[in-house]
Design a protein around this motif. Structure first.
Motif, PDB file in Angstrom:
ATOM      1  N   LYS B 210       0.815  -1.213   0.000  1.00  0.00           N
ATOM      2  CA  LYS B 210       0.000   0.000   0.000  1.00  0.00           C
ATOM      3  C   LYS B 210       0.848   1.262   0.000  1.00  0.00           C
ATOM      4  O   LYS B 210       0.382   2.330  -0.387  1.00  0.00           O
ATOM      5  CB  LYS B 210      -0.897  -0.022   1.237  1.00  0.00           C
ATOM      6  N   SER B 211       2.104   1.144   0.434  1.00  0.00           N
ATOM      7  CA  SER B 211       2.920   2.345   0.630  1.00  0.00           C
ATOM      8  C   SER B 211       3.161   3.075  -0.693  1.00  0.00           C
ATOM      9  O   SER B 211       3.178   2.472  -1.757  1.00  0.00           O
ATOM     10  CB  SER B 211       4.254   1.965   1.245  1.00  0.00           C
ATOM     11  N   SER B 212       3.336   4.366  -0.564  1.00  0.00           N
ATOM     12  CA  SER B 212       3.570   5.176  -1.764  1.00  0.00           C
ATOM     13  C   SER B 212       5.040   5.186  -2.155  1.00  0.00           C
ATOM     14  O   SER B 212       5.433   5.868  -3.089  1.00  0.00           O
ATOM     15  CB  SER B 212       3.087   6.600  -1.514  1.00  0.00           C
ATOM     16  N   ASP B 213       5.844   4.449  -1.405  1.00  0.00           N
ATOM     17  CA  ASP B 213       7.275   4.401  -1.686  1.00  0.00           C
ATOM     18  C   ASP B 213       7.529   3.693  -3.017  1.00  0.00           C
ATOM     19  O   ASP B 213       6.983   2.623  -3.272  1.00  0.00           O
ATOM     20  CB  ASP B 213       7.978   3.640  -0.549  1.00  0.00           C
ATOM     21  N   VAL B 214       8.359   4.345  -3.851  1.00  0.00           N
ATOM     22  CA  VAL B 214       8.616   3.789  -5.185  1.00  0.00           C
ATOM     23  C   VAL B 214       9.371   2.465  -5.079  1.00  0.00           C
ATOM     24  O   VAL B 214       9.248   1.604  -5.941  1.00  0.00           O
ATOM     25  CB  VAL B 214       9.436   4.800  -6.018  1.00  0.00           C
ATOM     26  N   LYS B 215      10.114   2.331  -3.983  1.00  0.00           N
ATOM     27  CA  LYS B 215      10.957   1.135  -3.849  1.00  0.00           C
ATOM     28  C   LYS B 215      10.141  -0.134  -3.649  1.00  0.00           C
ATOM     29  O   LYS B 215      10.657  -1.224  -3.722  1.00  0.00           O
ATOM     30  CB  LYS B 215      11.923   1.325  -2.667  1.00  0.00           C
ATOM     31  N   TRP B 216       8.857   0.029  -3.354  1.00  0.00           N
ATOM     32  CA  TRP B 216       7.992  -1.141  -3.221  1.00  0.00           C
ATOM     33  C   TRP B 216       7.066  -1.311  -4.417  1.00  0.00           C
ATOM     34  O   TRP B 216       6.158  -2.113  -4.390  1.00  0.00           O
ATOM     35  CB  TRP B 216       7.152  -1.039  -1.944  1.00  0.00           C
ATOM     36  N   LYS B 217       7.276  -0.474  -5.451  1.00  0.00           N
ATOM     37  CA  LYS B 217       6.375  -0.530  -6.602  1.00  0.00           C
ATOM     38  C   LYS B 217       6.919  -1.489  -7.668  1.00  0.00           C
ATOM     39  O   LYS B 217       8.127  -1.711  -7.741  1.00  0.00           O
ATOM     40  CB  LYS B 217       6.225   0.868  -7.212  1.00  0.00           C
ATOM     41  N   PRO B 218       6.059  -2.023  -8.511  1.00  0.00           N
ATOM     42  CA  PRO B 218       6.533  -2.921  -9.563  1.00  0.00           C
ATOM     43  C   PRO B 218       7.500  -2.206 -10.491  1.00  0.00           C
ATOM     44  O   PRO B 218       7.307  -1.037 -10.803  1.00  0.00           O
ATOM     45  CB  PRO B 218       5.254  -3.297 -10.312  1.00  0.00           C
ATOM     46  N   GLY B 219       8.525  -2.904 -10.890  1.00  0.00           N
ATOM     47  CA  GLY B 219       9.536  -2.314 -11.735  1.00  0.00           C
ATOM     48  C   GLY B 219      10.731  -1.798 -10.970  1.00  0.00           C
ATOM     49  O   GLY B 219      11.816  -1.671 -11.496  1.00  0.00           O
ATOM     50  N   ASN B 220      10.511  -1.500  -9.713  1.00  0.00           N
ATOM     51  CA  ASN B 220      11.621  -0.968  -8.911  1.00  0.00           C
ATOM     52  C   ASN B 220      11.519  -1.507  -7.491  1.00  0.00           C
ATOM     53  O   ASN B 220      11.296  -0.784  -6.552  1.00  0.00           O
ATOM     54  CB  ASN B 220      11.576   0.566  -8.914  1.00  0.00           C
ATOM     55  N   LEU B 221      11.662  -2.779  -7.341  1.00  0.00           N
ATOM     56  CA  LEU B 221      11.537  -3.378  -6.006  1.00  0.00           C
ATOM     57  C   LEU B 221      12.922  -3.475  -5.361  1.00  0.00           C
ATOM     58  O   LEU B 221      13.490  -4.549  -5.240  1.00  0.00           O
ATOM     59  CB  LEU B 221      10.903  -4.756  -6.115  1.00  0.00           C
ATOM     60  N   SER B 222      13.417  -2.331  -4.970  1.00  0.00           N
ATOM     61  CA  SER B 222      14.785  -2.298  -4.456  1.00  0.00           C
ATOM     62  C   SER B 222      14.830  -2.036  -2.958  1.00  0.00           C
ATOM     63  O   SER B 222      15.841  -1.602  -2.432  1.00  0.00           O
ATOM     64  CB  SER B 222      15.585  -1.245  -5.206  1.00  0.00           C
ATOM     65  N   ALA B 223      13.712  -2.283  -2.286  1.00  0.00           N
ATOM     66  CA  ALA B 223      13.656  -1.941  -0.857  1.00  0.00           C
ATOM     67  C   ALA B 223      14.657  -2.753  -0.042  1.00  0.00           C
ATOM     68  O   ALA B 223      15.267  -2.239   0.900  1.00  0.00           O
ATOM     69  CB  ALA B 223      12.249  -2.175  -0.333  1.00  0.00           C
ATOM     70  N   MET B 224      14.818  -4.017  -0.417  1.00  0.00           N
ATOM     71  CA  MET B 224      15.677  -4.881   0.384  1.00  0.00           C
ATOM     72  C   MET B 224      17.141  -4.467   0.292  1.00  0.00           C
ATOM     73  O   MET B 224      17.912  -4.632   1.244  1.00  0.00           O
ATOM     74  CB  MET B 224      15.522  -6.336  -0.059  1.00  0.00           C
TER      75      MET B 224
END
Lengths: 156, 272
Positions: B210-224
């Motif tokens: 649900k977060s608006s953080d781009v790092k959790w969005k498809p295409g850029n899953l770089s949160a880890m």
């Protein structure tokens, strides 16, 4: 595949907690075997008039491994229902007629749960004991500011 | 799963409390302020309610039913006034044992002794591995007392979670007996606790989706990657994680797995 995955599921679920408490309960003997005079239950001898006496019933020692296996099969069936895997090990009649298995009581789980909850509370209260006075104690650093702020709000 | 959650919440408790590291005698947000505010709100509320009752009784005295009268009497009853009208800023009741303190300027002994009693009770529970309803209720009330007046320091997610779990535990233990093998555990409570764990893990997964953080969005899953690089509470292995090459742990297809991974985890382990 099923045979490999089921022990893993059993290991994860730890379903054998009922057996750990078998010493607490009066164990139901697995099977009461009536023996004939010759001591053979498959005897085809001539003593057809022999009526089995009470003293003839032999209490076979409880097969804990067997009970455990049955219990595991029960849990297997239960979990495989969840996972929609058809159990190939136990048949339905096995599960239904397995009256010797004691129902899972979750007593060991409760003890573990309470101990862990107690650890959490011990940590929380020991920390609270040392830090509550500093954090929410009487002599606050911001008391004066806070009082002024409150006064302003109530005047408004 | 209970084990894991208990340990994790314990660790988080310790970490966060130690982070503040204020062993001074000066409280940063005194409990007295919270209590005074709540009392003022309570007085105002009770006053308003009495005024309203007076006006209504003048206009519709005959129309009040017996239930209404009982209810009104109940709501103007002194204990109710104390524990229901005295609310926090969000208009929630403020249940705490500190209301019984005579001098609100000397709450330190109360805070101390409540923590001592809580420690005593939890030590009994730890040693015996058993509990009864009285013991659990004591722990619950003490924890709620701190939570009510703790302001920001007790405002984290794990405090209500701990309170909820303790409330479930009330129905898990016998009323008075301290026998650890007392009967069996109610199935309903087990399922309630399972649902509680599922709720937490599902929430933890969904909030990422649900977060608006781009790092959790498809295409850029770089949160880890960021997580491994900057760990808030570092340990001995942290430097190896920091220096590790950037490997994309998550990809687009695993986004949908992420929000359910927690819940699957809880499903798998909650049947313990």
């Amino acid at each position: 595949m099923v045979k490999i995955s089921l022990p893993v599921i059993i290991f994860i679920t730890g379903s054998s907690n009922a057996q750990a408490f078998s010493f607490q309960r009066e164990m139901i003997p697995f099977r009461k075997m009536t023996l004939c005079k010759h001591g053979d239950n498959r005897c085809l001898g001539t003593h057809s008039l022999y009526a089995p006496q009470r003293s003839d019933t032999v209490k076979i020692p409880t097969m804990e491994h067997h009970t455990e296996m049955k219990q595991n099969i029960k849990s297997m069936a239960y979990i495989s229902l969840l996972l929609a895997i058809k159990p190939s090990v136990a048949t339905a009649s096995d599960i239904i007629t397995s009256q010797t298995t004691t129902a899972s009581t979750y007593q060991l789980s409760r003890i573990l749960f309470l101990r862990l909850l107690a650890i959490v509370y011990t940590a929380a209260f020991s920390v609270a004991k040392f830090q509550n006075k500093g954090l929410i104690g009487d002599n606050g650093e911001f008391v004066q500011q806070y009082v002024v702020l409150c006064l302003c709000i109530f005047k408004l | 799963m209970t084990m894991v959650s208990s340990f994790s919440s314990m660790l988080s408790c310790v970490y966060v409390y130690l982070n503040y590291d204020s062993h001074t005698d000066t409280g940063i947000l005194p409990a007295r302020n919270v209590l005074n505010d709540a009392e003022n709100r309570g007085i105002a509320k009770a006053k308003r309610r009495k005024e309203w009752l007076l006006e209504d009784s003048k206009a519709y005295q005959s129309k009040f039913s017996c239930i209404d009268k009982c209810k009104n009497y109940f709501m103007t009853y002194k204990p109710i006034e104390h524990f229901w009208h005295r609310t926090d800023r969000m208009n929630r009741p403020l249940p705490t044992l500190l209301w019984f303190a005579r001098d609100r300027n000397q709450l330190n002994p109360w805070l101390d002794n409540l923590a001592n009693v809580g420690l005593f009770l939890s030590t009994i529970m730890l040693a015996t591995g058993s509990a009864n309803v009285l013991l659990i209720a004591g722990l619950y009330v003490i924890q709620r007392s701190f939570m009510s007046v703790g302001a920001e320091f007790y405002g984290y997610g794990w405090e209500p979670q701990l309170a909820e779990l303790t409330f479930h535990t009330l129905f898990l233990v016998p009323l008075l007996s301290m026998n650890p093998f007392f009967e069996s555990v109610p199935k309903l409570v087990i399922w309630a606790i399972r649902f509680y764990l599922f709720k937490i893990m599902m929430g933890a997964g969904l909030i990422k989706a649900k977060s608006s953080d781009v790092k959790w969005k498809p295409g850029n899953l770089s949160a880890m990657e960021y997580h491994y690089e900057t760990q808030p509470v570092p340990n001995g292995l942290s430097k190896y994680f920091h220096k590790a090459p950037k490997v994309r742990v998550l990809n687009d297809t695993s986004l949908y797995v992420v929000c359910f991974s927690h819940s699957l985890e809880s499903l798998g382990l909650a049947s313990f």
